[in-house]
Write an enzyme that holds these catalytic residues in place. Structure first.
Site, mmCIF file in Angstrom:
data_model
loop_
_atom_site.group_PDB
_atom_site.id
_atom_site.type_symbol
_atom_site.label_atom_id
_atom_site.label_comp_id
_atom_site.label_asym_id
_atom_site.label_seq_id
_atom_site.Cartn_x
_atom_site.Cartn_y
_atom_site.Cartn_z
ATOM 1 N N ASP A 75 0.869 -1.186 0.000
ATOM 2 C CA ASP A 75 0.000 0.000 0.000
ATOM 3 C C ASP A 75 0.898 1.226 0.000
ATOM 4 O O ASP A 75 1.436 1.603 1.040
ATOM 5 C CB ASP A 75 -0.869 0.038 1.266
ATOM 6 C CG ASP A 75 -2.031 -0.934 1.211
ATOM 7 O OD1 ASP A 75 -2.967 -0.676 0.444
ATOM 8 O OD2 ASP A 75 -2.008 -1.935 1.943
ATOM 9 N N ARG A 83 4.230 3.006 3.056
ATOM 10 C CA ARG A 83 4.991 1.936 3.714
ATOM 11 C C ARG A 83 6.496 2.139 3.524
ATOM 12 O O ARG A 83 7.287 1.577 4.269
ATOM 13 C CB ARG A 83 4.596 0.561 3.165
ATOM 14 C CG ARG A 83 3.094 0.268 3.213
ATOM 15 C CD ARG A 83 2.549 0.206 4.627
ATOM 16 N NE ARG A 83 1.136 -0.130 4.627
ATOM 17 C CZ ARG A 83 0.183 0.627 5.147
ATOM 18 N NH1 ARG A 83 0.480 1.799 5.691
ATOM 19 N NH2 ARG A 83 -1.080 0.238 5.116
ATOM 20 N N ARG A 145 -7.392 10.077 1.848
ATOM 21 C CA ARG A 145 -6.903 9.103 0.862
ATOM 22 C C ARG A 145 -7.653 9.238 -0.461
ATOM 23 O O ARG A 145 -7.210 8.694 -1.477
ATOM 24 C CB ARG A 145 -7.067 7.689 1.409
ATOM 25 C CG ARG A 145 -6.338 7.457 2.721
ATOM 26 C CD ARG A 145 -6.762 6.154 3.371
ATOM 27 N NE ARG A 145 -6.404 5.013 2.552
ATOM 28 C CZ ARG A 145 -6.994 3.828 2.628
ATOM 29 N NH1 ARG A 145 -8.018 3.637 3.475
ATOM 30 N NH2 ARG A 145 -6.607 2.836 1.864
ATOM 31 N N LYS A 175 -8.983 1.034 -5.775
ATOM 32 C CA LYS A 175 -9.777 0.508 -4.666
ATOM 33 C C LYS A 175 -10.718 1.591 -4.143
ATOM 34 O O LYS A 175 -10.491 2.775 -4.415
ATOM 35 C CB LYS A 175 -8.847 0.000 -3.546
ATOM 36 C CG LYS A 175 -7.873 1.061 -3.002
ATOM 37 C CD LYS A 175 -6.819 0.434 -2.117
ATOM 38 C CE LYS A 175 -5.904 1.496 -1.516
ATOM 39 N NZ LYS A 175 -4.779 0.908 -0.773
ATOM 40 N N HIS A 188 -12.409 -2.343 8.558
ATOM 41 C CA HIS A 188 -11.476 -3.163 9.310
ATOM 42 C C HIS A 188 -12.138 -3.704 10.583
ATOM 43 O O HIS A 188 -11.759 -4.765 11.086
ATOM 44 C CB HIS A 188 -10.240 -2.348 9.722
ATOM 45 C CG HIS A 188 -9.356 -1.944 8.584
ATOM 46 N ND1 HIS A 188 -9.570 -0.788 7.866
ATOM 47 C CD2 HIS A 188 -8.269 -2.532 8.045
ATOM 48 C CE1 HIS A 188 -8.640 -0.690 6.931
ATOM 49 N NE2 HIS A 188 -7.837 -1.723 7.020
ATOM 50 N N ASP A 259 -9.862 -7.031 -0.662
ATOM 51 C CA ASP A 259 -9.254 -6.363 0.477
ATOM 52 C C ASP A 259 -8.924 -7.452 1.502
ATOM 53 O O ASP A 259 -9.360 -8.604 1.378
ATOM 54 C CB ASP A 259 -10.209 -5.314 1.056
ATOM 55 C CG ASP A 259 -9.474 -4.170 1.753
ATOM 56 O OD1 ASP A 259 -8.277 -4.331 2.058
ATOM 57 O OD2 ASP A 259 -10.100 -3.126 2.003
#
Length: 479
Positions: A75, A83, A145, A175, A188, A259
């Site tokens: 990601d 990252r 995002r 996404k 999540h 995902d």
């Protein structure tokens, strides 16, 4: 009987569609063994890249040595989600800032540079861009995002970012289909629902995904959200109706990536192995399993998939098609080498888009105080904003400022204060004290007025921080 695949062939196909993660900067022996058996790939997280680019490149080489066809994914969205850049803010603007600038050439160049960085360390698939329209300002997981709150704007920039990164030879994965922007729950942690009708979905959620498909995006990631207008019973990742929309209406013929299946929105009811089977039946091709699972979970998922083929729940042709798509996912690089986007250009581009509310007070001698709210899981633990002089635990905000904090003006950094009543109450208490304070909002620029001047930056990044610092210095701040 002659066409019935052998059990070992089914187990090999089952491995080829799995994309787990692991902790650490070295390839563990158990994952090396799985890769040698044909594991589809590895998804990197912050712990995998913590030792820097050279170590990350070596890890990618080890993965590729065990399985030359393995996907290496990450990601890397720029801005808040990175990252490769965790100790300092990302060197490129994030999506919301790029959408505010609205310069498609800049957005494409940012995507291209991210792709070049990833290619340099052996990464072949980037789980970006975010093609969600952030129509709900209270969204806890998309926010900055997203390129913005309008479908046309998001579509144009998601397509530009896709063209940029894929020109560097790294596959893009847009996404979270069919669109995670109109939610107020983090998938999540639970299963969000989008209560939009088909017309709204077509005019809002699907527009950016149609654009990235038109731009040749290599992969599309599903979302663990319930869309009753399309399927009242199953989250998108597990829904043939939703994924059929991507294939049939939008004409997407690339790789459908789930995902992470350890997320509650996918597996809280079914468990991870069963969620994996259901995702494949629905039409997913590559299954993300998350970073904190033992290799035994990969074995369990492989066994569940093989069992589903054996009892007829999962047609072997569906599994073979998924594996074929994963194995053929390659994006050719453009011939020209790419340099990093100019930091000054990005800073100068984003500076006019800073949302400044009220006149800034005199900030001579101001200290920077950071309210250290925990970011959502997608963002993770990364550096953000200006390096603070003091950090405040959100649990202590009701006690006000620390007693040993010197008197004088303050720059108070927050993230998504519009969603955090305890942060707004703290800011209002500062206004009540009559202290000179400027709030720097690094999250989504949600509406709230606590009686203080506010600068909204639409996400943290190196160029964004530089632009905010310039604005504070105009008000007398020095450090």
């Amino acid at each position: 009987m002659k066409n019935t695949p052998r059990p070992e062939d089914v187990e090999s196909l089952a491995l080829q569609v799995l994309l787990p993660g692991f902790t650490g900067t070295a390839l563990p022996d158990d994952y090396r063994a799985l890769l040698e058996q044909g594991l589809g790939g590895i998804c990197y997280f912050g712990s995998n890249t913590a030792d820097g680019p050279a170590a990350t490149a070596a890890l990618s080489a080890a993965i590729r040595g065990a399985n030359p066809r393995a996907v290496v994914a990450v990601d890397e969205e720029g801005g808040d989600v990175s990252r490769l850049h965790t100790s300092t803010p990302s060197s490129v603007l994030g999506a919301a800032a790029l959408g505010a600038v609205d310069d498609l050439e800049l957005t494409e160049s940012v995507g291209c540079w991210i792709g070049a960085e990833l290619a340099e360390v052996g990464i072949t698939l980037d789980l970006g861009p975010v093609a969600d329209v952030n129509s709900n300002p209270d969204n806890p997981v998309i926010g900055t995002r997203s390129f913005g709150a309008g479908p046309a704007l998001v579509a144009a920039h998601a397509a530009a970012w896709t063209r940029g990164i894929q020109s560097a030879g790294v596959a893009a994965c847009a996404k979270h289909f069919p669109g995670h922007g109109d939610t107020a729950i983090d998938s999540h942690l639970a299963l969000p629902t989008i209560e939009a009708d088909l017309a709204t979905l077509a005019e809002r959620e699907l527009v950016p995904f149609a654009a990235v498909v038109g731009a040749g995006v290599a992969a599309v990631m599903t979302s663990h959200i319930l869309v009753p207008a399309l399927d009242p019973d199953r989250p998108a990742t597990l829904s043939p109706a939703v994924l059929g929309l991507l294939r049939d209406r939008l004409g997407f013929d690339g790789v459908i990536v789930s995902d992470a299946l350890d997320m509650a929105g996918a597996s809280a009811v079914h468990g991870i192995p069963e969620a994996a089977v259901l995702a494949l039946v629905a039409g997913c091709d590559l299954l993300c399993l998350g970073p904190d699972l033992p290799s035994s979970m990969v074995e369990d998922v492989r066994a569940a998939i093989a069992s589903a083929v054996g009892n007829g729940r999962l047609p072997v042709v569906r599994l073979a098609d998924a594996a074929r798509r994963v194995q053929s996912m390659r994006v050719p690089a453009a011939a020209a080498s790419v340099g990093p986007p100019d930091q000054r250009r990005q800073r100068d581009a984003v500076a006019p888009t800073l949302l400044v509310e009220r006149d800034l007070p005199d900030l001579a001698g101001a200290l920077v105080v950071s309210v250290e709210t925990v970011a959502n899981i997608a963002v993770g633990a990364v550096a953000w904003g200006i390096a603070p002089d003091h950090r405040l635990d959100p649990a202590s905000l009701a006690d006000g400022l620390p007693g040993d904090l010197p008197a004088g003006p303050l720059v108070v950094q927050v993230r998504d204060a519009h969603r955090r009543p305890e942060v707004r109450a703290f800011l209002a208490s500062l206004a009540g004290e009559g202290r000179s304070v400027v709030v720097v909002e690094w999250g989504w620029p949600g509406a709230y007025d606590v009686g203080l001047a506010r600068i909204c930056a639409r996400g943290s990044s190196g160029p964004g921080v530089a632009a905010v610092v310039d604005r504070l210095r105009e008000a007398g701040w020095t450090r």
